[in-house]
Write an enzyme that holds these catalytic residues in place. Structure first.
Site, short mmCIF file in Angstrom:
data_model
loop_
_atom_site.label_atom_id
_atom_site.label_comp_id
_atom_site.label_asym_id
_atom_site.label_seq_id
_atom_site.Cartn_x
_atom_site.Cartn_y
_atom_site.Cartn_z
CD GLU A 141 -3.71 -5.83 4.12
OE1 GLU A 141 -4.52 -4.97 4.52
OE2 GLU A 141 -2.48 -5.70 4.20
CD GLU B 198 -3.03 -0.95 2.28
OE1 GLU B 198 -2.93 -0.03 3.10
OE2 GLU B 198 -3.99 -1.72 2.24
C1 GAL Z 1 -4.36 -2.07 5.53
C2 GAL Z 1 -2.99 -2.43 6.05
C3 GAL Z 1 -2.99 -3.43 7.15
C4 GAL Z 1 -4.16 -3.32 8.10
C5 GAL Z 1 -5.47 -3.12 7.36
C6 GAL Z 1 -6.68 -2.85 8.23
O1 GAL Z 1 -4.36 -0.76 5.04
O2 GAL Z 1 -2.17 -2.91 5.02
O3 GAL Z 1 -1.75 -3.37 7.79
O4 GAL Z 1 -3.94 -2.44 9.12
O5 GAL Z 1 -5.36 -2.04 6.46
O6 GAL Z 1 -6.80 -1.50 8.52
#
Ligand code: GAL
Length: 446
Positions: A352, A165
């Site tokens: 994710e 990200e």
């Molecule tokens: C993403 C990040 C993660 C985690 C997730 C939930 O932006 O890569 O580390 O925190 O969000 O907020």
């Protein structure tokens, strides 16, 4: 609801070093910008830090055993640069390398495929002191670090992710100031940092090819995605324009080899753009093997000419919201998948997706997180539909394997499939973790 996935589809879960490891000074680890940022009172909710976190550094074998119990196909984790090269650019720390080596071996012997994120935000403080991502030397520092990782883990690890990200850590680091280095409102520096990060990504991909590492390399971009609130042409155009300023600023250079046109012009007219050469763009667009996308929600936008930058305003949908007040917008996820299908030439991984809920442990010692199961079903059904319609998506990683430190929001948000009782470090697989296992079993039966 359709949840059919091909047998070779990968179901995993993800974490990041700073959020779970703890062991701040263990075995020669150097300080990262997150260590120092959390030391400053007021930066993190309740002034919490990752000093101990889930103590994964000392409990990784127990954690891998839990992954095995959940029948995960794969585990996405990140490496802390400061364990490998404590001052960022100097000597390699063999004990740091040994830690990840042991983790990878433990995964492989449990039949779980490691997916390694090389950078998930914890830049060595020593490099920040030299300007961090604003320093053009950062491309060299990162490439050196990448080489150490390829030499140590190449061949054993088959999937490398250069960055997690870049939008989030450059924007929050230089515009909102909520992440280290904590600078507010400096768009020019954000764009310089972003450009150096993207060049570092390309440089690592080039090195990966040159060294003929046996495996694949990609990058993970967050795509919150701006959807038009209506099908009217003016809203469709406005939403597309907004995407240029957000995820598109990172996505288009990597995937299409150019910065988005309108946003580039807008930034240039205001003197905010760094120097960008053709060589830079070629480097940034160095062909990758796969693209990782992190996705949680979409924003619905309609045209608004009074906003001179993006030309939009947000329309708030009447949908469920998570514990962090994020909207649950699986239809928008489907729109994003369709967009990705229309432009991507490489396989996609959802690296994710997940939900934070106010989970509690019942008197019986269970965590009955049915809302999380519902969230997963909503998003996974859209993914399954898009795959059936031809999207080349090869895997899905739930965020997160276990509850952890949610950056500036500290430990209150709980995203895990595994509950972590921080005072005792006891782990409990939640109902969602059991449901995920049954989904994986079902897929493997096909
Ligand atoms: C993403 C990040 C993660 C985690 C997730 C939930 O932006 O890569 O580390 O925190 O969000 O907020």
């Amino acid at each position: 609801m359709n949840l059919k996935f091909p047998k070779n589809f990968i179901f995993g879960a993800a974490t990041a070093a700073y959020q779970i490891e703890g062991g701040r000074r263990a075995d020669g680890k150097g300080e990262s910008i997150w260590d120092t940022f959390c030391d400053i009172k007021g930066n993190i909710d309740r002034n919490e830090t990752g000093e101990v976190a889930c103590d994964h550094y000392h409990r990784f074998r127990e954690d891998v055993a839990k992954m095995k119990e959940m029948h995960l196909d794969s585990y996405r984790f990140s490496v802390a640069w400061t364990r490998i090269i404590p001052d960022g650019d100097g000597k390699v720390n063999p004990k740091g390398v040994a830690f990840y080596d042991a983790l990878i071996d433990e995964l492989l012997s449990a039949g779980i495929e490691p997916m390694l994120t090389m950078f998930h935000w914890d830049l060595p403080q020593a490099l920040q002191d030299k300007g961090g991502w604003l320093n053009p030397e950062s491309v060299k520092w990162y490439t050196h670090y990448a080489e150490v990782l390829f030499d140590a883990f190449g061949g054993k690890v088959k999937k490398f992710i250069t960055f997690n990200e870049p939008f989030v850590f450059t924007d929050f680091g230089y515009v909102t100031g909520t992440f280290p280095p904590g600078i507010k409102g400096n768009y020019r520096n954000k764009l310089i940092a972003a450009h150096n990060v993207l060049k570092s990504h390309g440089s690592a991909v080039r090195l990966f090819r040159k060294k003929k590492i046996n495996g694949e390399i990609g990058i993970t971009l967050d795509y919150a995605y701006n959807c038009p609130a209506t099908k009217q042409d003016k809203d469709v155009k406005a939403a597309a324009r907004a995407n240029e300023f957000w995820a598109g600023w990172y996505f288009e250079p990597v995937v299409l080899g150019r910065y988005p046109e309108h946003a580039k012009k807008w930034f240039a007219e205001r003197g905010l753009l760094p120097e960008i050469t053709d060589d830079d763009m070629q480097l940034i667009a160095e062909p990758i093997d796969f693209l990782g996308i992190n996705h949680y929600f979409v924003n619905y936008l309609e045209a608004d000419e009074t906003n001179d930058r993006e030309g939009t305003r947000t329309v708030y949908p009447n949908v469920h919201h998570t514990d962090m007040d994020w909207p649950v917008t699986e239809d928008g996820f489907y729109e994003l998948l369709k967009y990705l299908q229309s432009v991507l030439k490489v396989p996609l991984y959802i690296t994710e997706n997940g939900v934070s809920l106010n989970d509690i442990v019942t008197l019986d010692g269970t965590v009955e997180d049915y809302d999380r199961i519902d969230y997963m079903k909503r998003y996974l059904s859209k993914l399954s539909q898009a795959i059936e319609e031809g999207l080349d998506c090869r895997g899905y990683y739930y965020w997160s394997l276990m509850d952890n430190m949610e950056w500036a929001a500290g430990y209150k948000p709980r995203f895990g499939l595994i509950y972590v009782d921080y005072p005792t470090q006891r782990r409990i697989i939640k109902r969602s973790g059991e449901w995920y296992r049954s989904l994986i079993d079902e897929k493997n039966k096909v």
